[in-house]
Design a protein around this motif. Structure first.
Motif, mmCIF file in Angstrom:
data_model
loop_
_atom_site.group_PDB
_atom_site.id
_atom_site.type_symbol
_atom_site.label_atom_id
_atom_site.label_comp_id
_atom_site.label_asym_id
_atom_site.label_seq_id
_atom_site.Cartn_x
_atom_site.Cartn_y
_atom_site.Cartn_z
ATOM 1 N N ASP A 132 -19.756 1.645 0.206
ATOM 2 C CA ASP A 132 -18.818 2.703 0.579
ATOM 3 C C ASP A 132 -17.445 2.458 -0.045
ATOM 4 O O ASP A 132 -17.067 1.323 -0.351
ATOM 5 C CB ASP A 132 -18.689 2.778 2.101
ATOM 6 C CG ASP A 132 -19.975 3.232 2.769
ATOM 7 O OD1 ASP A 132 -20.725 3.988 2.134
ATOM 8 O OD2 ASP A 132 -20.224 2.818 3.919
ATOM 9 N N ALA A 133 -16.704 3.555 -0.190
ATOM 10 C CA ALA A 133 -15.368 3.471 -0.769
ATOM 11 C C ALA A 133 -14.318 3.887 0.245
ATOM 12 O O ALA A 133 -14.602 4.614 1.202
ATOM 13 C CB ALA A 133 -15.275 4.351 -2.015
ATOM 14 N N VAL A 134 -13.092 3.416 0.048
ATOM 15 C CA VAL A 134 -11.953 3.804 0.872
ATOM 16 C C VAL A 134 -10.787 4.135 -0.044
ATOM 17 O O VAL A 134 -10.750 3.724 -1.208
ATOM 18 C CB VAL A 134 -11.540 2.674 1.850
ATOM 19 C CG1 VAL A 134 -12.639 2.393 2.853
ATOM 20 C CG2 VAL A 134 -11.167 1.403 1.084
ATOM 21 N N LYS A 135 -9.855 4.912 0.497
ATOM 22 C CA LYS A 135 -8.601 5.150 -0.213
ATOM 23 C C LYS A 135 -7.601 4.113 0.274
ATOM 24 O O LYS A 135 -7.358 3.972 1.475
ATOM 25 C CB LYS A 135 -8.085 6.552 0.044
ATOM 26 C CG LYS A 135 -6.822 6.879 -0.774
ATOM 27 C CD LYS A 135 -6.371 8.310 -0.560
ATOM 28 C CE LYS A 135 -7.422 9.293 -1.006
ATOM 29 N NZ LYS A 135 -7.651 9.198 -2.483
ATOM 30 N N MET A 136 -7.046 3.367 -0.648
ATOM 31 C CA MET A 136 -6.081 2.314 -0.335
ATOM 32 C C MET A 136 -4.707 2.766 -0.821
ATOM 33 O O MET A 136 -4.489 2.922 -2.023
ATOM 34 C CB MET A 136 -6.484 0.997 -1.011
ATOM 35 C CG MET A 136 -5.580 -0.181 -0.706
ATOM 36 S SD MET A 136 -6.208 -1.689 -1.545
ATOM 37 C CE MET A 136 -5.120 -2.921 -0.820
ATOM 38 N N THR A 137 -3.814 3.049 0.124
ATOM 39 C CA THR A 137 -2.458 3.446 -0.219
ATOM 40 C C THR A 137 -1.571 2.214 -0.151
ATOM 41 O O THR A 137 -1.498 1.535 0.878
ATOM 42 C CB THR A 137 -1.933 4.518 0.745
ATOM 43 O OG1 THR A 137 -2.788 5.668 0.664
ATOM 44 C CG2 THR A 137 -0.515 4.922 0.394
ATOM 45 N N VAL A 138 -0.930 1.903 -1.263
ATOM 46 C CA VAL A 138 -0.169 0.663 -1.415
ATOM 47 C C VAL A 138 1.321 0.983 -1.500
ATOM 48 O O VAL A 138 1.733 1.893 -2.226
ATOM 49 C CB VAL A 138 -0.607 -0.087 -2.688
ATOM 50 C CG1 VAL A 138 0.201 -1.365 -2.861
ATOM 51 C CG2 VAL A 138 -2.101 -0.395 -2.633
ATOM 52 N N ILE A 139 2.116 0.264 -0.728
ATOM 53 C CA ILE A 139 3.583 0.353 -0.795
ATOM 54 C C ILE A 139 4.075 -1.009 -1.273
ATOM 55 O O ILE A 139 3.876 -2.030 -0.601
ATOM 56 C CB ILE A 139 4.178 0.687 0.581
ATOM 57 C CG1 ILE A 139 3.588 1.999 1.116
ATOM 58 C CG2 ILE A 139 5.697 0.785 0.485
ATOM 59 C CD1 ILE A 139 3.964 2.306 2.550
ATOM 60 N N VAL A 140 4.708 -1.011 -2.427
ATOM 61 C CA VAL A 140 5.054 -2.269 -3.080
ATOM 62 C C VAL A 140 6.392 -2.094 -3.808
ATOM 63 O O VAL A 140 6.744 -0.963 -4.189
ATOM 64 C CB VAL A 140 3.921 -2.662 -4.071
ATOM 65 C CG1 VAL A 140 3.833 -1.690 -5.228
ATOM 66 C CG2 VAL A 140 4.050 -4.091 -4.555
ATOM 67 N N PRO A 141 7.170 -3.148 -3.963
ATOM 68 C CA PRO A 141 8.439 -3.010 -4.685
ATOM 69 C C PRO A 141 8.240 -2.379 -6.063
ATOM 70 O O PRO A 141 7.254 -2.650 -6.750
ATOM 71 C CB PRO A 141 8.931 -4.461 -4.807
ATOM 72 C CG PRO A 141 8.331 -5.149 -3.622
ATOM 73 C CD PRO A 141 6.986 -4.515 -3.436
ATOM 74 N N THR A 142 9.184 -1.551 -6.456
ATOM 75 C CA THR A 142 9.064 -0.794 -7.703
ATOM 76 C C THR A 142 8.788 -1.698 -8.897
ATOM 77 O O THR A 142 7.987 -1.352 -9.773
ATOM 78 C CB THR A 142 10.354 0.010 -7.955
ATOM 79 O OG1 THR A 142 10.616 0.846 -6.828
ATOM 80 C CG2 THR A 142 10.227 0.877 -9.201
ATOM 81 N N ASP A 143 9.430 -2.866 -8.926
ATOM 82 C CA ASP A 143 9.257 -3.746 -10.088
ATOM 83 C C ASP A 143 7.883 -4.413 -10.137
ATOM 84 O O ASP A 143 7.552 -5.093 -11.114
ATOM 85 C CB ASP A 143 10.358 -4.820 -10.119
ATOM 86 C CG ASP A 143 10.329 -5.721 -8.898
ATOM 87 O OD1 ASP A 143 9.682 -5.342 -7.888
ATOM 88 O OD2 ASP A 143 10.935 -6.803 -8.937
#
Length: 341
Positions: A132-143
């Protein structure tokens, strides 16, 4: 090195969750925490293979076919097979088998066989485990966005979702559920845990379908008889069984399943196969195949010996990448019980 290092690396390549029910793939004999120095790669574990392992100094045998496929009801050493178990234990040889998980994994047994036949446009034949697959939303520093995206797409098999809302610090990927733990651990190696975060959302579609067997197309049409002759040459065998009412018909779409795959012939037919390559076809099943209008090439079970050079090369690659202190040896014993005369 410990045997478990090789086992864990192999099970990343061909996870045990891919094996079929009642298939005893995995550790067969020994302790995975045992130190090993030389591994012998073979198709079958037979008394002559064990003697070969002892002769070359191997302390691990890596096989495709499980040595203990059927439980022993005693250990009577007058029986050659059971005497072999005693010899394995006496020489502290660990035995590991990768059977239907190797058959089903990507770039495993059936892909090797399909490539040997030079099939094009290859897809899976018999559906097995679905990841199965999931949507992974990542919040990470711009750099760090570019580095994290590159890691997820190149190493964790993720696909960037270009239709999701993306900002300078946020983006989404579609990723297999079983890759999430690896992905998080990998990102933590170059972005401290307190500087990034993620959310998961289940996906109702997508994922990855693992399959037993493969189906594809020959580059050019050829007759059934010519294709059968090509199989003899490709698999270096002295003979095979051809099941066909029309050996002079032109064919192009070919299904292949290494080992004993006779019961899956309706699946091959349903996917448009004109010829099905598999071993150990049962007499009455062959009649049913003929009645259904399917041509079948039975080159025997031993064509799976293609795993010996393929696994040997793969283990040597991992040995070099990980600087393992391990020698890898391909078995030279022919375990095919049949001789064509």
């Amino acid at each position: 090195m410990l045997a478990n290092e090789l086992i864990q690396r192999f099970e990343q390549f061909a996870p045990l969750k891919l094996k079929w029910d009642r298939d005893p793939s995995g550790l067969q004999i020994g302790d995975r925490q045992q130190e090993i120095h030389k591994v012998l790669v073979t198709l079958d574990v037979r008394p002559e293979v064990v003697d070969e392992a002892i002769k070359v100094g191997a302390d691990m045998i890596f096989a495709h076919h499980p040595v203990m496929f059927r439980p022993a009801n005693n250990l009577d050493y007058q029986e050659p097979q059971k005497a072999m178990y005693a010899k394995i234990a006496a020489h502290h040889i660990l035995v590991y088998a990768a059977h239907t998980n190797l058959d089903s994994t990507d770039n495993g047994m059936n892909d090797w066989l399909a490539a040997a036949l030079q099939l094009k446009h290859v897809t899976g034949l018999v559906p097995g485990y679905h990841a199965d697959a999931v949507k992974m939303t990542v919040i990470v520093p711009t750099d760090q966005v570019e580095a994290v995206q590159e890691y997820l797409t190149n190493t964790a098999k993720a696909k960037l979702d270009r239709y999701a809302f993306n900002s300078g610090e946020q983006f989404s990927v579609d990723i297999l559920q079983d890759q999430v733990t690896k992905a998080v651990a990998g990102i933590n190696q170059f972005v401290s845990a307190d500087r990034w975060d993620y959310q998961l959302q289940p996906l109702v579609s997508g994922g990855h379908q693992y399959s037993m067997g493969r189906i594809g197309d020959l580059a050019q049409p050829m007759t059934v008889s010519a294709f059968a002759e090509q199989c003899k040459s490709t698999f270096k065998i002295g003979g095979l069984r051809l099941i066909s009412q029309h050996p002079d018909d032109l064919i192009q779409r070919v299904a292949i399943l290494g080992g004993d795959g006779g019961k899956f012939y309706p699946t091959a037919l349903a996917q448009g196969a004109q010829v099905y390559v598999t071993g150990d076809v049962y007499y009455h099943t062959a009649h049913d195949m003929l009645a259904a209008g399917l041509s079948v090439v039975d080159p025997g079970h031993h064509i799976e010996s293609i795993c010996i050079p393929k696994l040997t090369a793969l283990f040597k690659q991992w040995q070099a990448e990980n600087n393992w202190q391990l020698a890898v040896v391909a078995s030279n014993v022919n375990t095919d019980p049949f001789t064509f005369i």
